[in-house]
Design an enzyme around this catalytic site. Structure first.
Site, mmCIF file in Angstrom:
data_model
loop_
_atom_site.group_PDB
_atom_site.id
_atom_site.type_symbol
_atom_site.label_atom_id
_atom_site.label_comp_id
_atom_site.label_asym_id
_atom_site.label_seq_id
_atom_site.Cartn_x
_atom_site.Cartn_y
_atom_site.Cartn_z
ATOM 1 N N HIS A 298 0.840 -1.205 0.000
ATOM 2 C CA HIS A 298 0.000 0.000 0.000
ATOM 3 C C HIS A 298 0.875 1.256 0.000
ATOM 4 O O HIS A 298 0.651 2.185 -0.795
ATOM 5 C CB HIS A 298 -0.908 -0.024 1.238
ATOM 6 C CG HIS A 298 -1.668 1.237 1.477
ATOM 7 N ND1 HIS A 298 -3.012 1.379 1.174
ATOM 8 C CD2 HIS A 298 -1.285 2.441 1.990
ATOM 9 C CE1 HIS A 298 -3.406 2.594 1.491
ATOM 10 N NE2 HIS A 298 -2.368 3.255 1.983
ATOM 11 N N GLU A 299 1.868 1.284 0.878
ATOM 12 C CA GLU A 299 2.743 2.451 0.962
ATOM 13 C C GLU A 299 3.581 2.617 -0.298
ATOM 14 O O GLU A 299 3.876 3.735 -0.720
ATOM 15 C CB GLU A 299 3.658 2.343 2.192
ATOM 16 C CG GLU A 299 2.924 2.311 3.528
ATOM 17 C CD GLU A 299 2.019 3.512 3.739
ATOM 18 O OE1 GLU A 299 2.341 4.595 3.212
ATOM 19 O OE2 GLU A 299 0.995 3.371 4.425
ATOM 20 N N HIS B 30 2.028 4.723 -3.064
ATOM 21 C CA HIS B 30 2.166 6.178 -2.945
ATOM 22 C C HIS B 30 3.444 6.650 -3.640
ATOM 23 O O HIS B 30 3.469 7.735 -4.227
ATOM 24 C CB HIS B 30 2.198 6.586 -1.468
ATOM 25 C CG HIS B 30 0.901 6.362 -0.758
ATOM 26 N ND1 HIS B 30 -0.300 6.818 -1.244
ATOM 27 C CD2 HIS B 30 0.613 5.746 0.416
ATOM 28 C CE1 HIS B 30 -1.266 6.485 -0.414
ATOM 29 N NE2 HIS B 30 -0.750 5.832 0.594
ATOM 30 N N GLU C 11 -5.731 6.911 -1.281
ATOM 31 C CA GLU C 11 -5.643 5.755 -0.394
ATOM 32 C C GLU C 11 -6.406 4.554 -0.967
ATOM 33 O O GLU C 11 -5.978 3.404 -0.802
ATOM 34 C CB GLU C 11 -6.185 6.111 0.993
ATOM 35 C CG GLU C 11 -5.384 7.179 1.735
ATOM 36 C CD GLU C 11 -3.955 6.761 2.017
ATOM 37 O OE1 GLU C 11 -3.687 5.545 2.103
ATOM 38 O OE2 GLU C 11 -3.087 7.655 2.139
#
Length: 423
Positions: free
Chosen positions: A278-279, A282, A358
Site C-alpha cells: 500500500h505504501e 504512494h 488511499e
C-alpha cells in the site's frame, strides 16, 4: 459594540458545540447498512462486545473534540483582537527592544504563549482520553516533551515566516500574497526534505528494520514494484501508543517508508507486506508530489482570499478589532484566524483527494500481494487497536477522514476475494 461582538462570538461557539454534540451523540447513525451485516466489515464479527462499546464511546468523544478544537482557535484569535491583547503584545515588544526584528520575535512569543495556554485544556483532554481508552501508553512527562517540541518548532517556523510576510505587505500592499506564495514553494520543499532526517527524529527514534528476514521480503516486493529501496525504517512507538501505523515521508533522496514497532509486534509478515505494498503505491504513483502540487495550489488561493478577507474585515471592523492597517503586526491574529478558517473549509476537498489516493493504494496492494485474507485481517486489527468506527457519520468522514472508512476498505477487499474465488 465590542462587548456585544464578544458575547455573540462566545454564544456562536457554544451553539456550534451543542450542534455537534447532538449530531454525534444523538442524530448520526453509525450502524452498518443491512447488506453489510455479518460480512467481514461488520465489527461484531471481529470485535467483542466491550470493544464495540469502547470504539463507539471513544470515537464520539474524539470526534467532538476535533470539531471543538479548530473553531476554538478562531474564537481565541478573535477575542485577542477584540479586547486589545494584540495591541498590548505590540506595545510590550516595542518597549522591550528598539530593533524591529526583535520586536516581532517578542510579539510572536507572547501571542504563541497565550495561544498555547488557551488550547492546552483541549489538548490535555485529548491526551487523557487516549490514555483512558488504552490507545496511548505515553507518560505525561513524555507528552509534555512532545508538546514543548511542537511549541518551539511552530514558533521557530513562524519566526521565519512572519517577518518576511509583513515586510512583503509593506513593500507591496496589493501583491504580497503572491510574492509570499512564491517564496513558500522552496520553503515547503526544503521543510519536506528535512522532515525525515531532522524533524521526525526530534520526537522518536528511527532505525533500519531489525527483522532482516522481513526486510528481505519487503525489499523483494519493492523490487517487483521497481522501487530502488535499500532500507525500511521502523520507529519506536510502543512507549507512546497501542495504535498501528505505517507511512511514506520525505521527498527525493530523503524519502522513507516507515513502520511503527507496534505494527511489527501485532501483525503477521503477510499483513505487513500488504501494508508495505500500500505504501509503495504512494511512491509508484507519485502521490507525495501530487500532494505537494495540490497543497501549493490551495495555498495560493488561500493566501489570495486571506488578503481579500483581511482588507474587508479591517475596513469594516478595524476600530472594534484595534487594527488600523493590515500591514501592522497587530493584524497577525486575524491572519491566523482567516487562514485557519480557509484550511478548515478546504478540508472536505483535500480529504476527498486523499481518500481517492488511499483507495488507489489499497487496490494496488491487493493486486500486488493477492492475499485478501491478510489484507482484511490487517484492517480489522487496525480497527481494534485504534478503536475506530467502521462506519463513521457523514460529517466526520467529510471533515476528518483522510482515508476511506474501514467499511469501504474491507468491503472492497471482500469483493475482490469473492470475485477471485470464483475464477
Amino acid at each position: 459594540m465590542v462587548r456585544k461582538m464578544g458575547v455573540y462570538a462566545v454564544l456562536g461557539y457554544i451553539l456550534y458545540g451543542l450542534f455537534f454534540y447532538w449530531y454525534l451523540f444523538y442524530f448520526s447513525d453509525t450502524n452498518l447498512p443491512f447488506e453489510y451485516e455479518g460480512s467481514k466489515a461488520d465489527p461484531s464479527t471481529f470485535l467483542n462486545g466491550r470493544e464495540l462499546m469502547l470504539s463507539e464511546e471513544y470515537s464520539k468523544i474524539r470526534n467532538l473534540l476535533f470539531f471543538l478544537s479548530t473553531p476554538f482557535e478562531w474564537l481565541f484569535y478573535f477575542l485577542i483582537l477584540l479586547f486589545g491583547f494584540s495591541k498590548a503584545f505590540k506595545n510590550w515588544a516595542e518597549n522591550s527592544s528598539k530593533y524591529k526584528l526583535l520586536q516581532t520575535a517578542i510579539y510572536l512569543i507572547w501571542l504563541s504563549f497565550f495561544a498555547y495556554l488557551a488550547t492546552f485544556p483541549l489538548s490535555y483532554i485529548s491526551f487523557s482520553l487516549s490514555k483512558t481508552y488504552n490507545i496511548s501508553t505515553q507518560s505525561f512527562a513524555s507528552w509534555m516533551k512532545d508538546e514543548l517540541i511542537d511549541f518551539w518548532l511552530n514558533y521557530g517556523t513562524w519566526l521565519i515566516i512572519v517577518p518576511v510576510l509583513y515586510w512583503l505587505m509593506k513593500k507591496s500592499q496589493k501583491r504580497w500574497w503572491l510574492y509570499g506564495w512564491l517564496l513558500s514553494i522552496p520553503f515547503t520543499l526544503f521543510m519536506m526534505f528535512l522532515q525525515p532526517v531532522v524533524i521526525d527524529p526530534l520526537y522518536h527514534d528511527f532505525y533500519p528494520l531489525k527483522n532482516k528476514e522481513l526486510e528481505t521480503k519487503i525489499l523483494t516486493l519493492a523490487d517487483k514494484a521497481e522501487i530502488p529501496a535499500q532500507h525500511v525504517f521502523e520507529v519506536n512507538m510502543s512507549d507512546e501508543t497501542n495504535a498501528l501505523n505505517a507511512y511514506v515521508t520525505g521527498i527525493g533522496s530523503n524519502a522513507r517508508i516507515v513502520l511503527w514497532d507496534t505494527t511489527l509486534n501485532k501483525l503477521t509478515d503477510s499483513q505487513i507486506l500488504f501494508i508495505m505494498a500500500h505504501e509503495m503505491c504512494h511512491y509508484v504513483e507519485k502521490h507525495i508530489y501530487f500532494g505537494i502540487a495540490g497543497y501549493l495550489l490551495i495555498s495560493l488561493l488561500g493566501l489570495y482570499l486571506t488578503y481579500r478577507i483581511m482588507n474587508w474585515v479591517t475596513k469594516r471592523w478595524g476600530n472594534e478589532l484595534k487594527i488600523s492597517d493590515t500591514r501592522d503586526i497587530r493584524s497577525l491574529p486575524l491572519f491566523f484566524m482567516v487562514l485557519s478558517m480557509l484550511l478548515f473549509a478546504a478540508s472536505p476537498i483535500t480529504n476527498f483527494t486523499s481518500r481517492y489516493q488511499e483507495t488507489r493504494a489499497d487496490k494496488y496492494a491487493i493486486e500486488m500481494t493477492k492475499n485478501p485474507e491478510a489484507a482484511i485481517t490487517s484492517f480489522q486489527e487496525l480497527t481494534r487497536s485504534g478503536l475506530s468506527q467502521v462506519n463513521p457519520p457523514l460529517l466526520v468522514k467529510v471533515f476528518r477522514y483522510t482515508h476511506p472508512s474501514m467499511l469501504d476498505r474491507i468491503s472492497m477487499l471482500e469483493n475482490y476475494e469473492i470475485k477471485h474465488r470464483k475464477k
